[in-house]
Design a protein around this motif. Structure first.
Motif, PDB file in Angstrom:
ATOM      1  N   LYS A  21      44.275  41.410  38.010  1.00 14.24           N
ATOM      2  CA  LYS A  21      43.504  42.324  38.861  1.00 14.24           C
ATOM      3  C   LYS A  21      42.033  42.325  38.457  1.00 14.24           C
ATOM      4  N   ARG A  22      41.779  42.335  37.165  1.00 11.61           N
ATOM      5  CA  ARG A  22      40.394  42.386  36.691  1.00 11.61           C
ATOM      6  C   ARG A  22      39.639  41.094  37.012  1.00 11.61           C
ATOM      7  N   VAL A  23      40.290  39.965  36.825  1.00 13.56           N
ATOM      8  CA  VAL A  23      39.642  38.688  37.117  1.00 13.56           C
ATOM      9  C   VAL A  23      39.408  38.545  38.619  1.00 13.56           C
ATOM     10  N   ASN A  24      40.386  38.923  39.422  1.00 14.39           N
ATOM     11  CA  ASN A  24      40.196  38.875  40.882  1.00 14.39           C
ATOM     12  C   ASN A  24      39.059  39.790  41.315  1.00 14.39           C
ATOM     13  N   GLN A  25      38.945  40.938  40.653  1.00 15.10           N
ATOM     14  CA  GLN A  25      37.872  41.885  40.979  1.00 15.10           C
ATOM     15  C   GLN A  25      36.510  41.285  40.640  1.00 15.10           C
ATOM     16  N   TYR A  26      36.453  40.515  39.573  1.00 20.57           N
ATOM     17  CA  TYR A  26      35.190  39.852  39.198  1.00 20.57           C
ATOM     18  C   TYR A  26      34.711  38.943  40.334  1.00 20.57           C
ATOM     19  N   PHE A  27      35.593  38.131  40.864  1.00 20.53           N
ATOM     20  CA  PHE A  27      35.193  37.217  41.936  1.00 20.53           C
ATOM     21  C   PHE A  27      34.859  37.984  43.218  1.00 20.53           C
ATOM     22  N   LYS A  28      35.566  39.084  43.429  1.00 16.49           N
ATOM     23  CA  LYS A  28      35.269  39.905  44.611  1.00 16.49           C
ATOM     24  C   LYS A  28      33.908  40.576  44.488  1.00 16.49           C
ATOM     25  N   ASP A  29      33.614  41.113  43.308  1.00 12.27           N
ATOM     26  CA  ASP A  29      32.324  41.782  43.092  1.00 12.27           C
ATOM     27  C   ASP A  29      31.161  40.800  43.204  1.00 12.27           C
ATOM     28  N   LYS A  30      31.362  39.585  42.697  1.00  3.57           N
ATOM     29  CA  LYS A  30      30.312  38.567  42.751  1.00  3.57           C
ATOM     30  C   LYS A  30      30.259  37.875  44.103  1.00  3.57           C
ATOM     31  N   ASP A  31      31.283  38.112  44.910  1.00  4.04           N
ATOM     32  CA  ASP A  31      31.401  37.472  46.226  1.00  4.04           C
ATOM     33  C   ASP A  31      31.297  35.949  46.106  1.00  4.04           C
ATOM     34  N   ILE A  32      32.071  35.395  45.191  1.00  2.00           N
ATOM     35  CA  ILE A  32      32.088  33.945  44.979  1.00  2.00           C
ATOM     36  C   ILE A  32      33.527  33.435  44.990  1.00  2.00           C
ATOM     37  N   SER A  33      33.654  32.160  45.239  1.00  2.00           N
ATOM     38  CA  SER A  33      34.960  31.517  45.247  1.00  2.00           C
ATOM     39  C   SER A  33      35.346  31.124  43.823  1.00  2.00           C
ATOM     40  N   HIS A  34      36.663  31.081  43.563  1.00  2.00           N
ATOM     41  CA  HIS A  34      37.094  30.651  42.228  1.00  2.00           C
ATOM     42  C   HIS A  34      37.220  29.134  42.145  1.00  2.00           C
ATOM     43  N   TYR A  35      36.850  28.443  43.228  1.00  2.00           N
ATOM     44  CA  TYR A  35      36.862  26.974  43.201  1.00  2.00           C
ATOM     45  C   TYR A  35      35.523  26.454  42.678  1.00  2.00           C
ATOM     46  N   HIS A  92      44.555  19.938  39.144  1.00  2.00           N
ATOM     47  CA  HIS A  92      45.041  21.318  39.089  1.00  2.00           C
ATOM     48  C   HIS A  92      44.852  22.024  40.436  1.00  2.00           C
ATOM     49  N   GLY A  93      44.137  21.374  41.354  1.00  3.49           N
ATOM     50  CA  GLY A  93      43.883  21.986  42.657  1.00  3.49           C
ATOM     51  C   GLY A  93      42.791  23.023  42.632  1.00  3.49           C
ATOM     52  N   SER A  94      41.969  23.025  41.579  1.00  3.24           N
ATOM     53  CA  SER A  94      40.915  24.038  41.455  1.00  3.24           C
ATOM     54  C   SER A  94      39.520  23.485  41.713  1.00  3.24           C
ATOM     55  N   TYR A  95      39.424  22.182  41.965  1.00  7.40           N
ATOM     56  CA  TYR A  95      38.113  21.571  42.211  1.00  7.40           C
ATOM     57  C   TYR A  95      37.534  22.077  43.526  1.00  7.40           C
ATOM     58  N   SER A  96      38.379  22.102  44.555  1.00 10.65           N
ATOM     59  CA  SER A  96      37.926  22.483  45.890  1.00 10.65           C
ATOM     60  C   SER A  96      38.982  23.328  46.584  1.00 10.65           C
ATOM     61  N   ARG A  97      38.535  24.097  47.573  1.00  6.23           N
ATOM     62  CA  ARG A  97      39.460  24.867  48.403  1.00  6.23           C
ATOM     63  C   ARG A  97      40.328  23.943  49.241  1.00  6.23           C
ATOM     64  N   SER A  98      39.807  22.735  49.514  1.00  6.46           N
ATOM     65  CA  SER A  98      40.502  21.759  50.346  1.00  6.46           C
ATOM     66  C   SER A  98      41.483  20.930  49.513  1.00  6.46           C
ATOM     67  N   ALA A  99      42.744  20.935  49.914  1.00  5.86           N
ATOM     68  CA  ALA A  99      43.746  20.127  49.228  1.00  5.86           C
ATOM     69  C   ALA A  99      43.438  18.639  49.367  1.00  5.86           C
ATOM     70  N   THR A 100      42.845  18.275  50.499  1.00  7.10           N
ATOM     71  CA  THR A 100      42.486  16.871  50.729  1.00  7.10           C
ATOM     72  C   THR A 100      41.409  16.418  49.752  1.00  7.10           C
ATOM     73  N   VAL A 101      40.405  17.264  49.550  1.00  3.17           N
ATOM     74  CA  VAL A 101      39.336  16.940  48.598  1.00  3.17           C
ATOM     75  C   VAL A 101      39.915  16.825  47.196  1.00  3.17           C
ATOM     76  N   ASN A 102      40.763  17.757  46.824  1.00  2.00           N
ATOM     77  CA  ASN A 102      41.384  17.697  45.498  1.00  2.00           C
ATOM     78  C   ASN A 102      42.175  16.405  45.315  1.00  2.00           C
ATOM     79  N   ARG A 103      42.898  16.013  46.357  1.00  2.00           N
ATOM     80  CA  ARG A 103      43.704  14.794  46.261  1.00  2.00           C
ATOM     81  C   ARG A 103      42.825  13.572  46.084  1.00  2.00           C
TER      82      ARG A 103
END
Length: 368
Positions: A21-35, A92-103
């Motif tokens: 919850k705290r980590v998700n809140q960090y990204f929400k407060d910063k309005d940034i993607s975790h990718y 790990h699928g964390s490079y991009s939001r796009s699965a195609t880009v990650n692949r």
């Protein structure tokens, strides 16, 4: 090997849910993607350009073989950086939001002579799920004369492993060329390839084709279009892989094979009596979090605690969320293993390897 081992949280700890919850809140407060972000793209361009640039220089420049050897070492440095900072996040699928880009970015695995499917099974599935558990985590499996688990059989030669291991680490990526085939066959036997939604026959031929292609570009092509002798090309390839293998292996070892981290075993029912998130805290360690160069080059692998807890978050964010993880762990009175300097982590690894090679005192017989 029981890959049905489960984590049973008998204490019903709220640590995992609170931290998430705290980590998700960090990204929400910063309005940034975790990718990944622009920094991630820039790093990809820099490391890939360094790798390919050194390769092109070897093929085209009419300079001393010693200079070409230096370029081979540069390729090794770039190869390790790509493996840790680019390929790692993509698979790990964390490079991009796009699965195609990650692949597609993940296909860069072929550039370093490895195989993405094998790597995903060994690293994402076995290592991240069963971290530091003997018989389940492939990363701590005994490798030739290297004993990485206190539960593995002890041989007399292990007494000296804290010395010779730093030479053998350099051959790690070179072994990928052959060991990936053995691993693919073994993983297929236990159904791991199918679980990756891959077809064994297709992956087998793809592995063989890409390995041959890799050897063509790293060995055959330099022999064909440069004045280098065959043995000079082989030495260059070995130098490249030794450099990359040494860096990659050492960085990974400093996160899991150091003092204080745990190496638990399943109970009689075959389960780990712990919450998975707490298990990651107990079996993982950070090092040199304030080293700006390492933070950039090793792809956040010096923030292994954060990476193991949040492998779906791109490593460019680990430095920011680390204080959240550390504070939450302290609140729940849980360990947060960390060595503040690289040399401290290295010294701890040496002591750990020495300890893993020694016969426990209680094993000696006492005669009167």
């Amino acid at each position: 090997m029981n890959y049905q081992t489960r984590f049973v949280d008998t204490d019903r700890s709220a640590f995992s849910s609170t931290l998430r919850k705290r980590v998700n809140q960090y990204f929400k407060d910063k309005d940034i993607s975790h990718y990944g972000n622009r920094k991630m793209i820039a790093k990809t361009v820099i490391l890939t350009a360094l790798y390919l640039g050194a390769y092109v220089a070897i093929l085209t420049l009419s300079i001393s073989a010693w200079w070409l050897l230096l370029f081979a070492v540069v390729m090794g440095v770039a190869m390790a950086g790509i493996g840790m900072s680019v390929m790692h996040d993509a698979l790990h699928g964390s490079y991009s939001r796009s699965a195609t880009v990650n692949r597609w970015v993940g296909y860069i695995t072929y550039f370093i002579g490895a195989n993405p499917v094998v790597w995903k099974i060994q690293h994402n599935v076995l290592h991240h799920t069963y971290t530091n558990i003997h018989g389940l985590d492939d990363d701590i499996r005994t490798k030739l004369v290297i004993r990485l688990s206190k539960h593995a059989p002890l041989q007399w030669i292990h007494r000296y492993q804290y010395v010779y291991v730093f030479f053998l680490y350099g051959f790690n990526t070179l072994f990928f060329i052959i060991s990936d085939l053995i691993k693919l066959l073994n993983y297929n036997k236990i159904g791991m390839v199918e679980r990756q939604k891959s077809h064994f026959t297709s992956e087998l031929w793809k592995l063989i084709f890409t390995k041959v292609l890799y050897l063509f570009f790293t060995v055959a092509l330099p022999m064909l279009i440069t004045p280098l002798l065959w043995w000079q090309v082989i030495i260059g390839m070995l130098a490249m892989h030794f450099t990359a293998g040494y860096i990659l292996t050492l960085v990974f070892q400093l996160a899991h094979i150091v003092e204080e981290v745990e190496q638990p075993l399943p109970n009689d029912e075959g389960n780990i009596e712990n919450a998975w998130a707490i298990h990651q805290l107990e079996t993982t360690a950070n090092f040199a979090r304030n080293n700006r160069f390492l933070n950039w080059y090793v792809g956040g692998l010096n923030f292994q605690v954060e990476h193991h807890l949040f492998p779906n978050i791109c490593h460019v964010h680990y430095e920011a969320i680390a204080p959240i993880v550390q504070q939450t762990a302290q609140e729940f009175q849980l360990p947060y293993h960390e060595k503040t300097r690289f040399r401290d982590a290295l010294a701890s690894h040496v002591k750990m390897m020495k300890g893993l090679g020694e016969i426990p005192a209680h094993a000696y017989s006492i005669s009167g």
